[in-house]
Design a protein around this motif. Structure first.
Motif, mmCIF file in Angstrom:
data_model
loop_
_atom_site.group_PDB
_atom_site.id
_atom_site.type_symbol
_atom_site.label_atom_id
_atom_site.label_comp_id
_atom_site.label_asym_id
_atom_site.label_seq_id
_atom_site.Cartn_x
_atom_site.Cartn_y
_atom_site.Cartn_z
ATOM 1 N N ASP A 174 10.598 14.800 -19.619
ATOM 2 C CA ASP A 174 10.026 15.221 -18.341
ATOM 3 C C ASP A 174 11.176 15.421 -17.344
ATOM 4 O OD1 ASP A 174 7.042 14.678 -16.747
ATOM 5 O OD2 ASP A 174 8.875 14.851 -15.571
ATOM 6 N N SER A 175 11.118 16.448 -16.526
ATOM 7 C CA SER A 175 12.218 16.813 -15.638
ATOM 8 C C SER A 175 12.119 16.205 -14.244
ATOM 9 C CB SER A 175 12.295 18.341 -15.500
ATOM 10 O OG SER A 175 11.090 18.837 -14.909
ATOM 11 N N ALA A 176 11.129 15.337 -14.008
ATOM 12 C CA ALA A 176 10.909 14.829 -12.651
ATOM 13 C C ALA A 176 12.129 14.091 -12.109
ATOM 14 C CB ALA A 176 9.690 13.912 -12.631
ATOM 15 N N ARG A 177 12.744 13.243 -12.918
ATOM 16 C CA ARG A 177 13.890 12.474 -12.440
ATOM 17 C C ARG A 177 15.060 13.388 -12.085
ATOM 18 N NH1 ARG A 177 15.824 8.042 -16.487
ATOM 19 N NH2 ARG A 177 16.439 9.882 -17.672
ATOM 20 N N LYS A 178 15.381 14.330 -12.942
ATOM 21 C CA LYS A 178 16.501 15.237 -12.671
ATOM 22 C C LYS A 178 16.253 16.023 -11.398
ATOM 23 C CE LYS A 178 19.362 18.881 -14.679
ATOM 24 N NZ LYS A 178 19.389 19.676 -13.427
ATOM 25 N N ARG A 235 9.224 8.655 -3.729
ATOM 26 C CA ARG A 235 9.538 9.849 -4.527
ATOM 27 C C ARG A 235 10.487 9.533 -5.674
ATOM 28 N NH1 ARG A 235 11.001 12.294 -0.515
ATOM 29 N NH2 ARG A 235 13.266 12.395 -0.700
ATOM 30 N N LEU A 236 11.551 8.770 -5.393
ATOM 31 C CA LEU A 236 12.563 8.489 -6.417
ATOM 32 C C LEU A 236 12.037 7.547 -7.491
ATOM 33 C CD1 LEU A 236 15.567 9.541 -6.525
ATOM 34 C CD2 LEU A 236 14.414 9.910 -4.353
ATOM 35 N N ALA A 269 0.802 -1.224 0.000
ATOM 36 C CA ALA A 269 0.000 0.000 0.000
ATOM 37 C C ALA A 269 0.839 1.281 0.000
ATOM 38 C CB ALA A 269 -0.974 -0.003 1.175
ATOM 39 N N PRO A 270 1.979 1.340 0.719
ATOM 40 C CA PRO A 270 2.734 2.600 0.687
ATOM 41 C C PRO A 270 3.178 3.000 -0.719
ATOM 42 C CG PRO A 270 3.458 1.244 2.527
ATOM 43 C CD PRO A 270 2.556 0.384 1.688
ATOM 44 N N LEU A 271 3.553 2.036 -1.527
ATOM 45 C CA LEU A 271 3.944 2.347 -2.898
ATOM 46 C C LEU A 271 2.730 2.562 -3.785
ATOM 47 C CD1 LEU A 271 6.886 -0.148 -3.520
ATOM 48 C CD2 LEU A 271 7.013 2.276 -2.924
ATOM 49 N N VAL A 272 1.778 1.659 -3.689
ATOM 50 C CA VAL A 272 0.609 1.718 -4.577
ATOM 51 C C VAL A 272 -0.145 3.031 -4.408
ATOM 52 C CG1 VAL A 272 -1.622 0.661 -5.114
ATOM 53 C CG2 VAL A 272 0.379 -0.781 -4.651
ATOM 54 N N ASN A 273 -0.415 3.407 -3.157
ATOM 55 C CA ASN A 273 -1.176 4.633 -2.921
ATOM 56 C C ASN A 273 -0.432 5.864 -3.421
ATOM 57 O OD1 ASN A 273 -3.131 3.056 -1.730
ATOM 58 N ND2 ASN A 273 -2.524 3.539 0.372
ATOM 59 N N TYR A 274 0.881 5.880 -3.212
ATOM 60 C CA TYR A 274 1.667 7.031 -3.673
ATOM 61 C C TYR A 274 1.674 7.103 -5.196
ATOM 62 C CZ TYR A 274 5.451 10.427 -4.075
ATOM 63 O OH TYR A 274 6.190 11.539 -4.384
ATOM 64 N N TRP A 275 1.996 5.989 -5.836
ATOM 65 C CA TRP A 275 2.059 6.000 -7.297
ATOM 66 C C TRP A 275 0.709 6.396 -7.910
ATOM 67 C CZ3 TRP A 275 4.834 0.591 -7.603
ATOM 68 C CH2 TRP A 275 6.205 0.776 -7.358
ATOM 69 N N ALA A 276 -0.363 5.833 -7.391
ATOM 70 C CA ALA A 276 -1.680 6.156 -7.940
ATOM 71 C C ALA A 276 -2.041 7.617 -7.701
ATOM 72 C CB ALA A 276 -2.738 5.232 -7.337
ATOM 73 N N ALA A 277 -1.696 8.133 -6.523
ATOM 74 C CA ALA A 277 -1.998 9.532 -6.209
ATOM 75 C C ALA A 277 -1.186 10.495 -7.059
ATOM 76 C CB ALA A 277 -1.733 9.807 -4.726
ATOM 77 N N HIS A 278 -0.111 9.985 -7.684
ATOM 78 C CA HIS A 278 0.744 10.829 -8.521
ATOM 79 C C HIS A 278 0.642 10.459 -10.000
ATOM 80 C CE1 HIS A 278 2.295 11.810 -4.553
ATOM 81 N NE2 HIS A 278 2.764 12.917 -5.082
#
Length: 319
Positions: A296-300, A282-283, A69-78
């Motif tokens: 997309d600049s998100a990774r940088k 986040r990463l 859930a910690p990963l799934v909820n974050y990824w889906a919310a983003h």
């Protein structure tokens, strides 16, 4: 709303999440039908997809559609649609130990992911709020521990089938990027005797053809002594042994749970750290955002932020 606006919104601020389970695909050729959880942002369209493969922890339900859930909820919310199959190896299914492929079902796990991609129309039909919102050209796979092995095969890693000696190639070209979390490394003399004997499919893992862009996440305290004699470095093998482009995130103090990615307040997490989990969230999200949307600049931005930390939680290497 244009795709670029949707992506910008998804990258900058979380949105409410819709989660539906179980979504079932009939599978007469499988021991049981394939059940999954589907999680997605409530808003936006042209949404990229992450297929998430669970590991094989001690808990009954984390190794199923109910984990991570910690990963799934974050990824889906983003801004990602996350699809979590329950593999045949899950303790929740209580399958007969004599079922072909038991106990880890390494081939079936990868085939589960291909089945999901083949039948996305049915997934959308089962979750009407998703209809027409998926970007099927932007698909990633992620996996933790044994789930990392599953993801590796889909990303291009090979092995020799211990039953018949044939080379196994389960590469999935529809998958454009990967995240390997505390994953399995090379075989041969890197394995403990017990693992080599019990799980011979791990003996011949070959990353030399794993060409898909991938972020490997490893904890520098994840010795996994029950699996490998090589210590924490073993989990970085897919980065070291696979061809570019690859990235390696080494988490300082991280053990096999990477701070607790498999669930909230999980007792089997020996290195519980909400801050470490937040870093992984986040990463990984930033990595996939740029891998699936070149330019997309998100990774940088995320990597620059890590480099600027006075007391960084980890380090990034790339090739």
């Amino acid at each position: 709303m244009t795709e670029s606006i949707n992506r910008a919104d998804a990258a900058s601020a979380p949105v409410p999440v819709l989660s539906v389970s179980p979504v079932a695909l009939s599978a007469p050729d499988r021991a049981v039908d394939l059940e999954m959880r589907v999680s997605a942002p409530m808003t936006g369209d042209g949404l990229p997809v992450i297929l998430l493969s669970h590991g094989q922890g001690h808990s009954n339900h984390l190794s199923s559609l109910n984990g991570y859930a910690p990963l799934v909820n974050y990824w889906a919310a983003h801004g990602f649609v996350v699809i979590q199959p329950t593999h045949l190896s899950s303790a929740t299914l209580s399958l007969d130990p004599a079922t072909p492929g038991a106990p880890l079902y390494w081939r079936s796990r990868a085939e589960d992911m291909k089945r999901v991609l083949d039948r996305l129309d049915e997934v959308e039909a089962a979750v009407p709020q998703l209809r027409g919102r998926l970007d099927r050209g932007r698909v990633a796979v992620a996996g933790h521990s044994m789930g990392g092995h599953t993801a590796s095969l889909l990303l291009g890693a090979r092995l020799t089938d211990p039953d018949d000696g044939s080379e196994v190639n389960l590469f999935e070209p529809r998958i454009k990027a990967g995240i390997l979390l505390a994953t399995t490394g090379r075989g041969g003399d890197a394995l403990t005797e017990a693992v080599a004997e019990s799980f011979p499919f791990l003996l011949t893992t070959d990353f030399s053809e794993m060409t898909t862009p991938t972020l490997v996440v490893a904890g520098d305290k994840d010795d996994s002594a029950h699996l490998t004699v090589n210590g924490p470095d073993w989990h970085a093998d897919p980065y070291v042994l696979a061809p570019a482009p690859k990235a390696l995130l080494t988490l300082f103090g991280g053990e096999h749970g990477l701070g607790g990615v498999s669930g909230y307040d999980v007792a089997e997490t020996t290195d519980e750290s909400p801050e470490r989990v937040a870093a992984v969230q986040r990463l990984t999200s930033a990595y996939l955002r740029t891998a699936l949307y070149p330019g997309d600049s998100a990774r940088k931005a995320a990597w620059d932020e890590l480099a600027a930390e006075a007391h960084p939680f980890g380090r990034i290497e790339t090739k």
